[in-house]
Write a protein that holds these residues in place. Structure first.
Motif, PDB file in Angstrom:
ATOM      1  N   ASP A 198       0.826  -1.215   0.000  1.00  0.00           N
ATOM      2  CA  ASP A 198       0.000   0.000   0.000  1.00  0.00           C
ATOM      3  C   ASP A 198       0.859   1.264   0.000  1.00  0.00           C
ATOM      4  O   ASP A 198       0.385   2.340  -0.325  1.00  0.00           O
ATOM      5  CB  ASP A 198      -0.882   0.051   1.259  1.00  0.00           C
ATOM      6  CG  ASP A 198      -2.005  -0.971   1.212  1.00  0.00           C
ATOM      7  OD1 ASP A 198      -2.211  -1.566   0.148  1.00  0.00           O
ATOM      8  OD2 ASP A 198      -2.655  -1.176   2.253  1.00  0.00           O
ATOM      9  N   GLY A 199       2.112   1.140   0.415  1.00  0.00           N
ATOM     10  CA  GLY A 199       2.994   2.311   0.508  1.00  0.00           C
ATOM     11  C   GLY A 199       3.009   2.922   1.895  1.00  0.00           C
ATOM     12  O   GLY A 199       3.739   3.877   2.162  1.00  0.00           O
ATOM     13  N   GLU A 200       2.206   2.357   2.815  1.00  0.00           N
ATOM     14  CA  GLU A 200       2.115   2.937   4.156  1.00  0.00           C
ATOM     15  C   GLU A 200       3.388   2.716   4.970  1.00  0.00           C
ATOM     16  O   GLU A 200       3.709   3.491   5.867  1.00  0.00           O
ATOM     17  CB  GLU A 200       0.903   2.338   4.867  1.00  0.00           C
ATOM     18  CG  GLU A 200       0.383   3.198   6.003  1.00  0.00           C
ATOM     19  CD  GLU A 200      -0.725   2.517   6.773  1.00  0.00           C
ATOM     20  OE1 GLU A 200      -1.693   2.049   6.145  1.00  0.00           O
ATOM     21  OE2 GLU A 200      -0.604   2.440   8.008  1.00  0.00           O
ATOM     22  N   LEU A 201       4.110   1.660   4.618  1.00  0.00           N
ATOM     23  CA  LEU A 201       5.338   1.353   5.363  1.00  0.00           C
ATOM     24  C   LEU A 201       6.354   2.491   5.242  1.00  0.00           C
ATOM     25  O   LEU A 201       7.022   2.857   6.210  1.00  0.00           O
ATOM     26  CB  LEU A 201       5.934   0.032   4.861  1.00  0.00           C
ATOM     27  CG  LEU A 201       7.122  -0.504   5.640  1.00  0.00           C
ATOM     28  CD1 LEU A 201       6.764  -0.765   7.095  1.00  0.00           C
ATOM     29  CD2 LEU A 201       7.643  -1.791   5.019  1.00  0.00           C
ATOM     30  N   ARG A 202       6.460   3.064   4.048  1.00  0.00           N
ATOM     31  CA  ARG A 202       7.389   4.188   3.851  1.00  0.00           C
ATOM     32  C   ARG A 202       6.964   5.403   4.677  1.00  0.00           C
ATOM     33  O   ARG A 202       7.811   6.112   5.219  1.00  0.00           O
ATOM     34  CB  ARG A 202       7.441   4.579   2.383  1.00  0.00           C
ATOM     35  CG  ARG A 202       8.296   3.647   1.563  1.00  0.00           C
ATOM     36  CD  ARG A 202       8.513   4.198   0.191  1.00  0.00           C
ATOM     37  NE  ARG A 202       9.415   3.330  -0.555  1.00  0.00           N
ATOM     38  CZ  ARG A 202       9.888   3.620  -1.751  1.00  0.00           C
ATOM     39  NH1 ARG A 202       9.545   4.746  -2.338  1.00  0.00           N
ATOM     40  NH2 ARG A 202      10.704   2.806  -2.360  1.00  0.00           N
ATOM     41  N   THR A 203       5.643   5.611   4.760  1.00  0.00           N
ATOM     42  CA  THR A 203       5.134   6.742   5.544  1.00  0.00           C
ATOM     43  C   THR A 203       5.556   6.578   7.002  1.00  0.00           C
ATOM     44  O   THR A 203       5.993   7.537   7.641  1.00  0.00           O
ATOM     45  CB  THR A 203       3.585   6.791   5.438  1.00  0.00           C
ATOM     46  OG1 THR A 203       3.244   6.853   4.057  1.00  0.00           O
ATOM     47  CG2 THR A 203       3.008   7.976   6.160  1.00  0.00           C
ATOM     48  N   VAL A 204       5.449   5.363   7.507  1.00  0.00           N
ATOM     49  CA  VAL A 204       5.804   5.105   8.905  1.00  0.00           C
ATOM     50  C   VAL A 204       7.317   5.196   9.089  1.00  0.00           C
ATOM     51  O   VAL A 204       7.806   5.796  10.052  1.00  0.00           O
ATOM     52  CB  VAL A 204       5.260   3.728   9.353  1.00  0.00           C
ATOM     53  CG1 VAL A 204       5.752   3.371  10.735  1.00  0.00           C
ATOM     54  CG2 VAL A 204       3.741   3.723   9.325  1.00  0.00           C
ATOM     55  N   LEU A 205       8.069   4.640   8.138  1.00  0.00           N
ATOM     56  CA  LEU A 205       9.531   4.642   8.278  1.00  0.00           C
ATOM     57  C   LEU A 205      10.148   6.016   8.021  1.00  0.00           C
ATOM     58  O   LEU A 205      11.326   6.220   8.300  1.00  0.00           O
ATOM     59  CB  LEU A 205      10.164   3.600   7.355  1.00  0.00           C
ATOM     60  CG  LEU A 205       9.990   2.144   7.800  1.00  0.00           C
ATOM     61  CD1 LEU A 205      10.565   1.186   6.778  1.00  0.00           C
ATOM     62  CD2 LEU A 205      10.623   1.895   9.162  1.00  0.00           C
ATOM     63  N   ALA A 206       9.356   6.953   7.494  1.00  0.00           N
ATOM     64  CA  ALA A 206       9.862   8.322   7.339  1.00  0.00           C
ATOM     65  C   ALA A 206       9.929   9.013   8.698  1.00  0.00           C
ATOM     66  O   ALA A 206      10.598  10.031   8.863  1.00  0.00           O
ATOM     67  CB  ALA A 206       8.956   9.109   6.401  1.00  0.00           C
ATOM     68  N   LEU A 207       9.237   8.443   9.677  1.00  0.00           N
ATOM     69  CA  LEU A 207       9.274   8.978  11.044  1.00  0.00           C
ATOM     70  C   LEU A 207      10.494   8.381  11.759  1.00  0.00           C
ATOM     71  O   LEU A 207      11.069   7.406  11.272  1.00  0.00           O
ATOM     72  CB  LEU A 207       7.983   8.581  11.774  1.00  0.00           C
ATOM     73  CG  LEU A 207       6.693   9.123  11.144  1.00  0.00           C
ATOM     74  CD1 LEU A 207       5.473   8.468  11.774  1.00  0.00           C
ATOM     75  CD2 LEU A 207       6.609  10.627  11.284  1.00  0.00           C
ATOM     76  N   PRO A 208      10.876   8.955  12.879  1.00  0.00           N
ATOM     77  CA  PRO A 208      12.061   8.389  13.568  1.00  0.00           C
ATOM     78  C   PRO A 208      11.755   7.065  14.274  1.00  0.00           C
ATOM     79  O   PRO A 208      11.784   6.974  15.496  1.00  0.00           O
ATOM     80  CB  PRO A 208      12.459   9.486  14.561  1.00  0.00           C
ATOM     81  CG  PRO A 208      11.314  10.395  14.652  1.00  0.00           C
ATOM     82  CD  PRO A 208      10.391  10.175  13.521  1.00  0.00           C
ATOM     83  N   ILE A 209      11.439   6.062  13.472  1.00  0.00           N
ATOM     84  CA  ILE A 209      11.149   4.724  14.010  1.00  0.00           C
ATOM     85  C   ILE A 209      12.134   3.763  13.362  1.00  0.00           C
ATOM     86  O   ILE A 209      12.203   3.698  12.124  1.00  0.00           O
ATOM     87  CB  ILE A 209       9.708   4.295  13.657  1.00  0.00           C
ATOM     88  CG1 ILE A 209       8.691   5.261  14.279  1.00  0.00           C
ATOM     89  CG2 ILE A 209       9.432   2.863  14.093  1.00  0.00           C
ATOM     90  CD1 ILE A 209       7.274   5.072  13.807  1.00  0.00           C
ATOM     91  N   SER A 210      12.883   3.020  14.172  1.00  0.00           N
ATOM     92  CA  SER A 210      13.865   2.110  13.582  1.00  0.00           C
ATOM     93  C   SER A 210      13.143   0.886  13.001  1.00  0.00           C
ATOM     94  O   SER A 210      12.054   0.522  13.450  1.00  0.00           O
ATOM     95  CB  SER A 210      14.886   1.673  14.626  1.00  0.00           C
ATOM     96  OG  SER A 210      14.294   0.759  15.509  1.00  0.00           O
ATOM     97  N   ARG A 211      13.779   0.286  12.025  1.00  0.00           N
ATOM     98  CA  ARG A 211      13.171  -0.874  11.378  1.00  0.00           C
ATOM     99  C   ARG A 211      13.021  -2.032  12.361  1.00  0.00           C
ATOM    100  O   ARG A 211      12.029  -2.754  12.329  1.00  0.00           O
ATOM    101  CB  ARG A 211      14.004  -1.309  10.172  1.00  0.00           C
ATOM    102  CG  ARG A 211      13.956  -0.299   9.048  1.00  0.00           C
ATOM    103  CD  ARG A 211      14.543  -0.887   7.788  1.00  0.00           C
ATOM    104  NE  ARG A 211      14.638   0.101   6.729  1.00  0.00           N
ATOM    105  CZ  ARG A 211      14.836  -0.212   5.454  1.00  0.00           C
ATOM    106  NH1 ARG A 211      14.988  -1.456   5.090  1.00  0.00           N
ATOM    107  NH2 ARG A 211      14.908   0.731   4.539  1.00  0.00           N
ATOM    108  N   SER A 212      14.014  -2.204  13.253  1.00  0.00           N
ATOM    109  CA  SER A 212      13.924  -3.318  14.197  1.00  0.00           C
ATOM    110  C   SER A 212      12.779  -3.083  15.185  1.00  0.00           C
ATOM    111  O   SER A 212      12.049  -4.014  15.523  1.00  0.00           O
ATOM    112  CB  SER A 212      15.244  -3.540  14.918  1.00  0.00           C
ATOM    113  OG  SER A 212      15.805  -2.326  15.282  1.00  0.00           O
ATOM    114  N   SER A 213      12.604  -1.840  15.604  1.00  0.00           N
ATOM    115  CA  SER A 213      11.518  -1.527  16.530  1.00  0.00           C
ATOM    116  C   SER A 213      10.170  -1.796  15.858  1.00  0.00           C
ATOM    117  O   SER A 213       9.266  -2.387  16.459  1.00  0.00           O
ATOM    118  CB  SER A 213      11.626  -0.065  16.965  1.00  0.00           C
ATOM    119  OG  SER A 213      10.454   0.360  17.576  1.00  0.00           O
ATOM    120  N   LEU A 214      10.058  -1.376  14.605  1.00  0.00           N
ATOM    121  CA  LEU A 214       8.814  -1.608  13.852  1.00  0.00           C
ATOM    122  C   LEU A 214       8.524  -3.111  13.736  1.00  0.00           C
ATOM    123  O   LEU A 214       7.411  -3.564  13.999  1.00  0.00           O
ATOM    124  CB  LEU A 214       8.929  -0.974  12.466  1.00  0.00           C
ATOM    125  CG  LEU A 214       7.712  -1.128  11.577  1.00  0.00           C
ATOM    126  CD1 LEU A 214       7.208   0.221  11.102  1.00  0.00           C
ATOM    127  CD2 LEU A 214       8.006  -1.975  10.366  1.00  0.00           C
TER     128      LEU A 214
END
Lengths: 265, 312
Positions: free
Chosen positions: A103-119
């Motif tokens: 959907d492309g929502e993952l990029r929206t979330v990862l544009a925030l200061p959230i690490s990939r491992s935390s996600l």
């Protein structure tokens, strides 16, 4: 309220949780309410004698239907719930991994200061909690009908063991899908592997008792590690728990390593 | 330098999306990043943000190398919005802003209270500017309203660096104007903006510098003012008889009617040379001189270049 990926995921999936909770509750209540029909004198013994071994895997051991604990283990927890719950866990694993990415929502979330491992871990934690809530629906379904049945009871400790193993099997199916989805980012790949795991597992476990050459491959089935009727008679085998936990741990470690490095689609 | 891209190349199989892209952006600069569809703007921006890894070269943000693994650290000081951004549809605008705000760490425990009140004031100010629909689920909003939510979210944490990928697509002219005003305010506040667009006129209006991209490569990197000068003047001269335009004129077109002849062209020379040419015309009926449209001026760069950018 929406402070973390974990809480957001639970909120996003609220309709899924409610729907599957009610579905599992209804299934457990229905299967519990059928117990008197199986317990009745006569029919089952005759039926049991005529059932070929190849079908026992599909319908369970008919000889174990006389007491409620073995009945519910064989008719609810042995095949039906792991299959239906496995499908639920696969749908959930796909929704939490590849759907957001496609959907492309993952990029929206990862544009925030959230690490990939935390996600990765917050979503995984949400998956564990969602499956636990849905598993509780099963308990509620059984205990809602049980008081209305005569000569039917199950020890609480045994019920907890069956529910915990059901949860673990569903978590394993969910983790296979989720981890492959997070590793690849491709819905088709995650879907294909999950379907192979559940259908292949079902075929292996169901027919290995009748087909000799399948027996040596049965260890490959996730369902093999949840022998519900054996849990009633002999308790939970530590080896089974260890194998399922190990599958989940290994997959999550690989998913973490790959997801932290790969391109987001 | 707040952004440093050095020789970044990104390949998808055999397809080269961007090739040896290098540029740097200093603190406080407002830089426009212009190119046609498939020029490589979005690939460059997604590489800057660490969503994808460059095949070659590297990116530094705030002086630190950016990788997929470490990108979230620099995102603490970055606001990002894209024209085709997919927002969490199950949340309302207000819930999404709460979620976004919660992800940015406060600088210290002591300043937590101040940060919270600053954040509330900032949110109020941005909402007053863009008038978003806050109480409806994002999935039920129109494209323009979703875009307002995405833009507010990008500016919400008062970031030092704002990266925007075609931010005005979907916005009505009034909202576009308000957005451009906001960019000017960010410039005054000393923040840095890196903004991609299809439209040169849009970026030239607010940007101090423009980077032009074509077929995955940077073809120009120049001050916006120079771009205006380079684009030239549009000249239209009406006379009873045909006149020859100056030799340096480009894009020459002739018009003919029963009463007049007109010649129009783009002039990049000096005003003095143009004046000299005009003085040589015997019977000048009319002359119109205007700024040449920037988009039209650079249209030729993008023509025959509809290469689809791969989905990444």
């Amino acid at each position: 309220m929406m402070r973390s990926i974990f809480l957001k995921t639970l909120y996003d999936r609220r309709a899924f949780i409610i729907g599957w909770f009610i579905g599992m509750l209804a299934l457990a209540a229905l299967m519990t309410s059928f117990f008197p029909a199986f317990q009745a004198e006569g029919g089952i013994e005759v039926l049991a004698e005529g059932v070929p071994p190849a079908f026992e895997g599909l319908i369970g051991d008919l000889a174990s239907l006389k007491t409620f604990d073995t009945y519910i283990a064989s008719q609810l927890f042995d095949i039906r719930v792991p299959l239906i719950g496995g499908v639920m866990a696969i749908i959930l694993g796909l929704a939490l991994s590849t759907k957001e990415e496609s959907d492309g929502e993952l990029r929206t979330v990862l544009a925030l200061p959230i690490s990939r491992s935390s996600l990765l871990f917050q979503k995984f934690l949400a998956m564990l909690v969602i499956i636990a809530i849905i598993t509780l629906g099963l308990a509620l379904g059984v205990y809602a009908v049980l008081p209305s049945l005569s000569d039917a009871s199950i020890e609480t400790a045994l019920m907890i063991k069956l529910l915990a193993m059901t949860w673990l099997v569903m978590v394993t199916f969910g983790t296979i899908t989720y981890a492959v989805g997070m590793m690849s980012g491709r819905k088709a790949i995650a879907n294909a592997i999950a379907i192979v795991a559940i259908i292949g597992g079902f075929l292996l476990t169901t027919f290995s008792s009748a087909v000799e050459w399948l027996q040596k491959y049965e260890f490959l089935s996730v369902l093999h590690y949840f022998p519900a009727v054996e849990i009633v008679t002999s308790g939970v085998a530590k080896k089974d728990v260890a194998v399922l936990i190990l599958i989940c741990l290994l997959l999550m470690i690989v998913a973490l390593v790959v997801f932290r490095k790969r391109d987001i689609n | 330098m707040i952004i440093e891209a050095k020789d970044i190349t990104k390949r998808f199989g055999k397809f080269i999306a961007i090739e040896k892209v290098s540029f740097a952006v200093d603190v406080g600069e407002i830089v426009g990043f212009v190119g046609a569809n498939g020029a490589g703007k979005s690939t460059t921006i997604t590489t800057l943000l660490g969503f994808i890894n460059p095949s070659e070269g590297g990116v530094k943000l705030f002086g630190e190398p950016v990788t997929a693994r470490t990108a979230h650290i620099s995102h603490q000081d970055i606001g990002y919005a894209a024209g085709d951004m997919e927002l969490p549809g199950s949340l309302t605008g207000a819930q999404y802003f709460d979620f976004v705000t919660a992800q940015y760490k406060t600088k210290s425990k002591k300043s937590e209270k101040t940060d919270k009140s600053d954040s509330k004031a900032r949110r109020k100010e941005l909402c007053a500017r863009f008038q978003p629909q806050l109480d409806k689920k994002i999935k039920s909003l129109s494209r323009g309203n979703k875009q307002k939510i995405a833009l507010i979210a990008a500016f919400l944490s008062s970031p030092e660096l704002i990266i925007l990928d075609e931010p005005t697509s979907g916005l009505d002219p009034l909202m576009q104007e308000r957005f451009l005003e906001l960019i000017k305010l960010e410039q005054k506040a000393g923040n840095t903006v890196f903004m991609s667009s299809h439209y040169l006129t849009e970026v030239a209006d607010v940007c101090s510098r423009v980077i032009l991209m074509r077929a995955g490569k940077i073809i120009e990197d120049l001050p916006a003012l120079e771009l205006f000068e380079r684009s030239g003047k549009h000249v239209r001269v009406t006379t009873p008889e045909v006149v020859r335009p100056p030799e340096e004129a480009r894009e020459v077109h002739y018009e003919k009617s029963d009463n007049f002849q007109a010649v129009q062209f783009i002039w990049n020379g000096t005003a003095k040379d143009l004046q000299h040419w005009v003085s040589g015309i015997d019977e000048l009926q009319d002359i119109e001189i205007s700024d040449h449209n920037l988009d039209a001026a650079f249209k030729q760069l993008y023509e025959n270049e509809e290469i689809d950018e791969p989905v990444v």
